[in-house]
Design an enzyme around this catalytic site. Structure first.
Site, PDB file in Angstrom:
ATOM      1  N   TYR A  48      58.256  19.425  -2.963  1.00 38.72           N
ATOM      2  CA  TYR A  48      58.045  19.354  -1.509  1.00 38.72           C
ATOM      3  C   TYR A  48      56.572  19.621  -1.172  1.00 38.72           C
ATOM      4  O   TYR A  48      55.991  18.980  -0.292  1.00 38.72           O
ATOM      5  CB  TYR A  48      58.959  20.337  -0.770  1.00 38.72           C
ATOM      6  CG  TYR A  48      58.638  20.400   0.708  1.00 38.72           C
ATOM      7  CD1 TYR A  48      58.778  19.276   1.519  1.00 38.72           C
ATOM      8  CD2 TYR A  48      58.164  21.578   1.291  1.00 38.72           C
ATOM      9  CE1 TYR A  48      58.464  19.325   2.870  1.00 38.72           C
ATOM     10  CE2 TYR A  48      57.857  21.633   2.640  1.00 38.72           C
ATOM     11  CZ  TYR A  48      58.002  20.505   3.426  1.00 38.72           C
ATOM     12  OH  TYR A  48      57.679  20.556   4.760  1.00 38.72           O
TER      13      TYR A  48
ATOM     14  N   ARG B  57      51.144  13.401   1.805  1.00 41.00           N
ATOM     15  CA  ARG B  57      51.243  13.040   3.227  1.00 41.00           C
ATOM     16  C   ARG B  57      49.944  13.387   3.951  1.00 41.00           C
ATOM     17  O   ARG B  57      49.433  12.598   4.745  1.00 41.00           O
ATOM     18  CB  ARG B  57      52.434  13.761   3.857  1.00 41.00           C
ATOM     19  CG  ARG B  57      52.488  13.617   5.377  1.00 41.00           C
ATOM     20  CD  ARG B  57      53.806  14.088   5.963  1.00 41.00           C
ATOM     21  NE  ARG B  57      54.158  15.452   5.623  1.00 41.00           N
ATOM     22  CZ  ARG B  57      55.294  16.043   6.014  1.00 41.00           C
ATOM     23  NH1 ARG B  57      56.176  15.358   6.739  1.00 41.00           N
ATOM     24  NH2 ARG B  57      55.565  17.283   5.675  1.00 41.00           N
TER      25      ARG B  57
ATOM     26  N   TYR C 152      50.552  25.962   9.263  1.00 44.26           N
ATOM     27  CA  TYR C 152      51.137  26.960   8.362  1.00 44.26           C
ATOM     28  C   TYR C 152      50.055  27.499   7.424  1.00 44.26           C
ATOM     29  O   TYR C 152      49.209  26.738   6.951  1.00 44.26           O
ATOM     30  CB  TYR C 152      52.228  26.326   7.480  1.00 44.26           C
ATOM     31  CG  TYR C 152      53.587  26.125   8.107  1.00 44.26           C
ATOM     32  CD1 TYR C 152      53.970  26.722   9.300  1.00 44.26           C
ATOM     33  CD2 TYR C 152      54.521  25.318   7.459  1.00 44.26           C
ATOM     34  CE1 TYR C 152      55.242  26.509   9.832  1.00 44.26           C
ATOM     35  CE2 TYR C 152      55.789  25.098   7.981  1.00 44.26           C
ATOM     36  CZ  TYR C 152      56.144  25.697   9.172  1.00 44.26           C
ATOM     37  OH  TYR C 152      57.388  25.484   9.687  1.00 44.26           O
TER      38      TYR C 152
ATOM     39  N   ARG D  32      56.554  19.436  16.248  1.00 43.66           N
ATOM     40  CA  ARG D  32      57.945  19.884  16.456  1.00 43.66           C
ATOM     41  C   ARG D  32      58.763  18.878  17.234  1.00 43.66           C
ATOM     42  O   ARG D  32      59.970  18.764  17.046  1.00 43.66           O
ATOM     43  CB  ARG D  32      57.952  21.241  17.173  1.00 43.66           C
ATOM     44  CG  ARG D  32      57.299  22.368  16.401  1.00 43.66           C
ATOM     45  CD  ARG D  32      57.966  22.641  15.065  1.00 43.66           C
ATOM     46  NE  ARG D  32      57.300  23.723  14.330  1.00 43.66           N
ATOM     47  CZ  ARG D  32      57.639  24.068  13.098  1.00 43.66           C
ATOM     48  NH1 ARG D  32      58.609  23.436  12.455  1.00 43.66           N
ATOM     49  NH2 ARG D  32      56.988  25.036  12.489  1.00 43.66           N
TER      50      ARG D  32
ATOM     51  N   GLU E 199      69.424  22.570   8.867  1.00 43.92           N
ATOM     52  CA  GLU E 199      68.349  22.032   9.699  1.00 43.92           C
ATOM     53  C   GLU E 199      68.985  21.016  10.639  1.00 43.92           C
ATOM     54  O   GLU E 199      69.887  20.283  10.243  1.00 43.92           O
ATOM     55  CB  GLU E 199      67.327  21.368   8.776  1.00 43.92           C
ATOM     56  CG  GLU E 199      66.123  20.794   9.475  1.00 43.92           C
ATOM     57  CD  GLU E 199      65.049  20.329   8.477  1.00 43.92           C
ATOM     58  OE1 GLU E 199      64.673  21.119   7.580  1.00 43.92           O
ATOM     59  OE2 GLU E 199      64.628  19.177   8.592  1.00 43.92           O
TER      60      GLU E 199
HETATM   61  C1  3EB Z   1      59.983  23.697   8.907  1.00 42.14           C
HETATM   62  O1  3EB Z   1      60.101  23.822  10.104  1.00 42.14           O
HETATM   63  C2  3EB Z   1      61.253  23.347   8.193  1.00 42.14           C
HETATM   64  O2  3EB Z   1      57.921  18.448   6.072  1.00 42.14           O
HETATM   65  O3  3EB Z   1      58.344  16.807   7.443  1.00 42.14           O
HETATM   66  C3  3EB Z   1      61.322  20.431   9.099  1.00 42.14           C
HETATM   67  C4  3EB Z   1      60.985  19.162   9.598  1.00 42.14           C
HETATM   68  C5  3EB Z   1      60.753  20.873   7.912  1.00 42.14           C
HETATM   69  C6  3EB Z   1      60.079  18.342   8.911  1.00 42.14           C
HETATM   70  C7  3EB Z   1      58.534  17.962   7.033  1.00 42.14           C
HETATM   71  C8  3EB Z   1      59.860  20.043   7.245  1.00 42.14           C
HETATM   72  C9  3EB Z   1      59.520  18.800   7.741  1.00 42.14           C
HETATM   73  O4  3EB Z   1      58.934  23.903   8.279  1.00 42.14           O
HETATM   74  C10 3EB Z   1      61.118  22.189   7.318  1.00 42.14           C
END
Ligand code: 3EB
Length: 315
Positions: A131, A138, A190, A203, A301
């Protein structure tokens, strides 16, 4: 734009339609013979096999650079599948690179929504979780796009039991409005404890279309700030997940008569399909899929599409 779910026995009817931008198959073995782009995911629903259909106006369907896409003047749906055995960073960069070339080449230069599924999401590849390798690729592919004014899409990234990397997106000719969650650090900010490159998604993305506002909500999990909540406690994770969804909808300003149009849930453990869902989420057409959430401590999720009232444009 309409999102609907159809069982397997509606396949021939779907294959004959000319208004479909894209079809995503979950748990479907049958070959797709329609002209619309088709994504054969390896994800299986908790219930019977299902087609997800994204329909629009009369659509033109094209295959170029291994990308199958269709567009109707307003929306472009594009899909690519690449072998995902190793070197996930390169695979991710290649998939996003091709999708962006095709989308921008057709004049749909703004990604709104992206879904990415691939196997062995937690396996290690050259010392880094797949991941996290995916995030490196990406990030590399989106760098130039962001520099020329492109916007990160809302996204979902889920581990599948087998198969290729599939990436499918919705793009538009005009930018959406990115909505972040006040309860969460933006994913693209992050800290690097989650990998050398952050996950490049927002989001949620809000767009105006057909006299309504549409909120495309990313896969949403029990993350507050940047930290996973309640590892091992799925009910508490579900509560945090719905609190995150509610917070996003509250931020988006869709009006009181908003409506949840579609919900997809991804769950590591089939037993979690019995978790109780609060309003308004439990009333929408929904699909629950078995899948690996990209942090191993997270059990579920949820993604959604929510529309504002159909009373003309709101801004
Ligand atoms: C998060 O919020 C949980 O890597 O495209 C959620 C939606 C998550 C998309 C992505 C990852 C992705 O970090 C994981």
């Amino acid at each position: 734009m309409r999102i609907s779910y159809y069982p397997l026995d509606r396949r021939e009817e779907l294959e004959g339609r000319g208004d479909i931008l894209g079809v995503v198959g979950y748990g479907i073995e049958a070959a797709w013979r329609g002209r619309a782009p088709y994504v054969a995911t390896a994800l299986a629903p908790m219930g019977p096999p299902m087609y997800e259909v994204i329909a629009g106006g009369p659509a033109i369907s094209v295959i170029r650079e291994g990308v199958h896409y269709a567009h109707d003047g307003e929306w472009l749906f594009a899909s690519v599948a690449l072998a995902a055995r190793d070197a996930m960073a390169s695979v991710a960069a290649e998939a996003y690179g091709r999708i962006l070339r095709v989308a921008e080449g057709e004049g749909y230069g703004y990604l709104i929504r992206a879904w990415q599924y691939f196997p062995d999401i937690h396996a290690t590849d050259e010392g880094l979780e797949r991941y996290r390798q995916f995030n490196r690729g990406r990030h590399r592919a989106l760098e130039a796009y962001l520099a020329r004014g492109g916007l990160r899409p809302a996204a979902t990234c889920i581990g599948a039991p087998r198969g290729d990397l599939t990436l499918h997106v919705l793009a538009r000719r005009v930018p959406g409005i990115a909505i972040e969650n006040p309860r969460q650090v933006s994913a693209y900010r992050y800290p690097d404890i989650y990998g050398p490159r952050p996950p490049d998604f927002v989001r949620a993305m809000k767009v105006a279309s057909a006299g309504r506002e549409w909120l495309w909500i990313s896969g949403t999990a029990a993350i507050v700030g940047h930290e996973s909540q309640a590892p091992g406690d799925r009910e508490a994770q579900a509560r945090e997940t719905f609190a995150n969804l509610d917070a996003l909808v509250a931020c988006a300003g869709l009006g009181a008569d908003r409506q949840v149009l579609a919900v997809k849930a991804y769950m590591r453990d089939p037993d979690d399909a019995r978790l109780s869902w609060p309003r308004p989420w439990r009333t929408a057409p929904a699909l629950t899929l078995r899948g690996d959430i990209c942090r191993s401590e997270l059990a579920l999720e949820i993604e959604a599409v929510v529309a504002g009232g159909a009373r003309g444009e709101r801004r």
